[in-house]
Write an enzyme that holds these catalytic residues in place. Sequence first.
Site, short mmCIF file in Angstrom:
data_model
loop_
_atom_site.label_atom_id
_atom_site.label_comp_id
_atom_site.label_asym_id
_atom_site.label_seq_id
_atom_site.Cartn_x
_atom_site.Cartn_y
_atom_site.Cartn_z
N GLU A 1 17.65 112.03 13.42
CA GLU A 1 17.42 113.42 12.73
C GLU A 1 16.11 113.70 12.50
OE1 GLU A 1 19.73 113.33 9.05
OE2 GLU A 1 21.81 113.34 10.06
N TYR B 1 3.77 118.92 -3.55
CA TYR B 1 3.49 117.66 -3.38
C TYR B 1 2.13 116.85 -3.44
CZ TYR B 1 7.92 119.06 -0.99
OH TYR B 1 8.96 119.69 -0.53
N CYS C 1 -0.73 134.50 -9.38
CA CYS C 1 -1.26 134.13 -10.52
C CYS C 1 -0.86 132.95 -10.86
CB CYS C 1 -1.05 135.25 -11.37
SG CYS C 1 -1.74 136.81 -10.87
N GLU C 2 -1.42 131.82 -10.58
CA GLU C 2 -0.79 130.60 -11.17
C GLU C 2 -2.18 129.60 -10.70
OE1 GLU C 2 2.48 128.87 -11.67
OE2 GLU C 2 3.72 130.61 -11.30
N ARG D 1 10.19 117.14 10.71
CA ARG D 1 8.77 116.99 10.53
C ARG D 1 8.00 116.67 12.02
NH1 ARG D 1 5.95 116.58 5.77
NH2 ARG D 1 8.03 115.50 4.90
N GLY E 1 12.79 111.43 9.03
CA GLY E 1 11.76 110.66 8.19
C GLY E 1 10.59 110.28 8.98
N1 LLP Z 1 18.14 114.46 7.92
C1 LLP Z 1 18.35 114.60 6.17
C2 LLP Z 1 19.50 114.35 5.80
C3 LLP Z 1 17.24 114.97 5.47
O1 LLP Z 1 17.32 115.32 4.34
C4 LLP Z 1 15.95 115.30 6.12
C5 LLP Z 1 14.76 115.86 5.23
C6 LLP Z 1 15.73 115.36 7.44
C7 LLP Z 1 16.89 114.60 8.24
C8 LLP Z 1 14.58 115.49 8.02
O2 LLP Z 1 13.62 114.74 7.58
P1 LLP Z 1 12.16 114.68 8.43
O3 LLP Z 1 12.30 114.12 9.51
O4 LLP Z 1 11.74 116.01 8.48
O5 LLP Z 1 11.22 113.68 7.51
N2 LLP Z 1 10.18 119.73 1.67
C9 LLP Z 1 9.32 118.36 2.02
C10 LLP Z 1 10.38 117.55 2.85
C11 LLP Z 1 11.95 117.38 2.46
C12 LLP Z 1 12.57 116.72 3.61
C13 LLP Z 1 14.14 116.74 3.21
N3 LLP Z 1 14.80 115.99 3.99
C14 LLP Z 1 8.01 118.39 2.66
O6 LLP Z 1 7.61 119.50 2.69
O7 LLP Z 1 7.47 117.29 2.58
#
Ligand code: LLP
Length: 419
Positions: free
Chosen positions: A274, A317, A344-345, A277, A239
């Site tokens: 974890e 988003y 086409c959107e 991003r 996150g």
């Molecule tokens: N752990 C779990 C259980 C998760 O569901 C996620 C992301 C992460 C770790 C990694 O999160 P991060 O560190 O990347 O924030 N597609 C969306 C983001 C979806 C995130 C889903 N879960 C976007 O493009 O913003």
Amino acid sequence: MTNLDYEKGNLTFDNLIIKDITKEIETPFYCYSLNHLKDQYKSLNNAINLQNYEICYAVKSNSNQSIIKNFANMGSGADVVSIGEMKRALKADIAPNKIVFSGVGKNANEIKYALENDILMFNVESISELKKISNEAVAQSKKAPIAIRINPDISAGGNEKISTGKAQDKFGISWKDALKIYEYASSLPGIEIKGIDAHIGSQINQLEPFSHSFDILKQITNMLRDKGFKIDVIDVGGGLGVKYSNDEIPLDTEKYGKLLSDKFGNIDCKIIIEPGRFLTANAGILVTKILHIKESDIKNFTIVDAGMNDFIRPTLYGAHHEVMTLKEPDNSQALKYDLVGPVCETGDFFAKDINLKNINEGDFLVICSTGAYGSVQSSNYNTRASIDELLINNGEYEIIRKRIDEDTIINKDIISKWV
Ligand code: LLP
């Protein structure tokens, strides 16, 4: 943005002139900076001062095996959410005992495969899942290591589609029911309780929601230990937010590291983080060519060869991504354009009302910060080919994923015997 600079009027990415790549590689394409990937990992790793921790790269943010392998070489584990991601992680040399398996809908095949490969643990999100994991473990004469993903009921994240820790979200089990589910888990023959887990959302730039979630994790861990459960691992999820625009203030990694120490410094557990991003977003760019420029009294459009199928974050988003021209902007007057793709959107856009100077058909543009949730969320909508991914290192590039052309996609169809 990161690692992007104008040198003698030309945009460079990690010291490589992007224009030179476009002479050899067909646009659109993704391009990643190995240096940035490494720097991000190091900066997070250096900010953590815990005795016992594991960074488990969230493979979903960018699952190219070169990217995973780079992190594996740096000591990372992996957070995976499907058999596909697990296979990628294993193939990219992530040790099985550094893999955590998250996700609300693991199927029988995935559970079997994860158990056969002796992963570190399953982050379990329901009683139903717990039973199925136990049954499969018994069939394999094993005990499945599990953590329960608790839902701490915290609002966090860049927008509501990427918030995962509120009570009404599908994820985890209410923190209030923690004791009940751990008691149930301990009654199952195929389960070994290993830890506890939470993940509250993505693109979080404030410390407060993390602090709140860590408090709940710690409180429940202490309560469970008092009741005699063995909790050796606390998975705090990912996150960590990044900077997408020049006026955005990203999460302070040092402060995040200090928060981890403050909350978990003397709890005698392995702490798993974890991040997805944080490690990959600003390591990537999407390079695209201007096909047409359409100007009118009402609106100007720059139509490029990348589409929402290649990069869906803006339309899905409302995400902001900076756009840069390959030629350094001069002193001429800028015009406002919507930057759109060929799909086409009406939702096929990358940016709206942005200032662009001196652009011409055939020029190239860069969409910034596309290393996370870019290529992995692409599709072949409109029967569009998938695109190349390149890795840049010390002034050179390499193709790390080849485009899949439209003929290969079309040939997957089977013409029915009934038509
Ligand atoms: N752990 C779990 C259980 C998760 O569901 C996620 C992301 C992460 C770790 C990694 O999160 P991060 O560190 O990347 O924030 N597609 C969306 C983001 C979806 C995130 C889903 N879960 C976007 O493009 O913003």
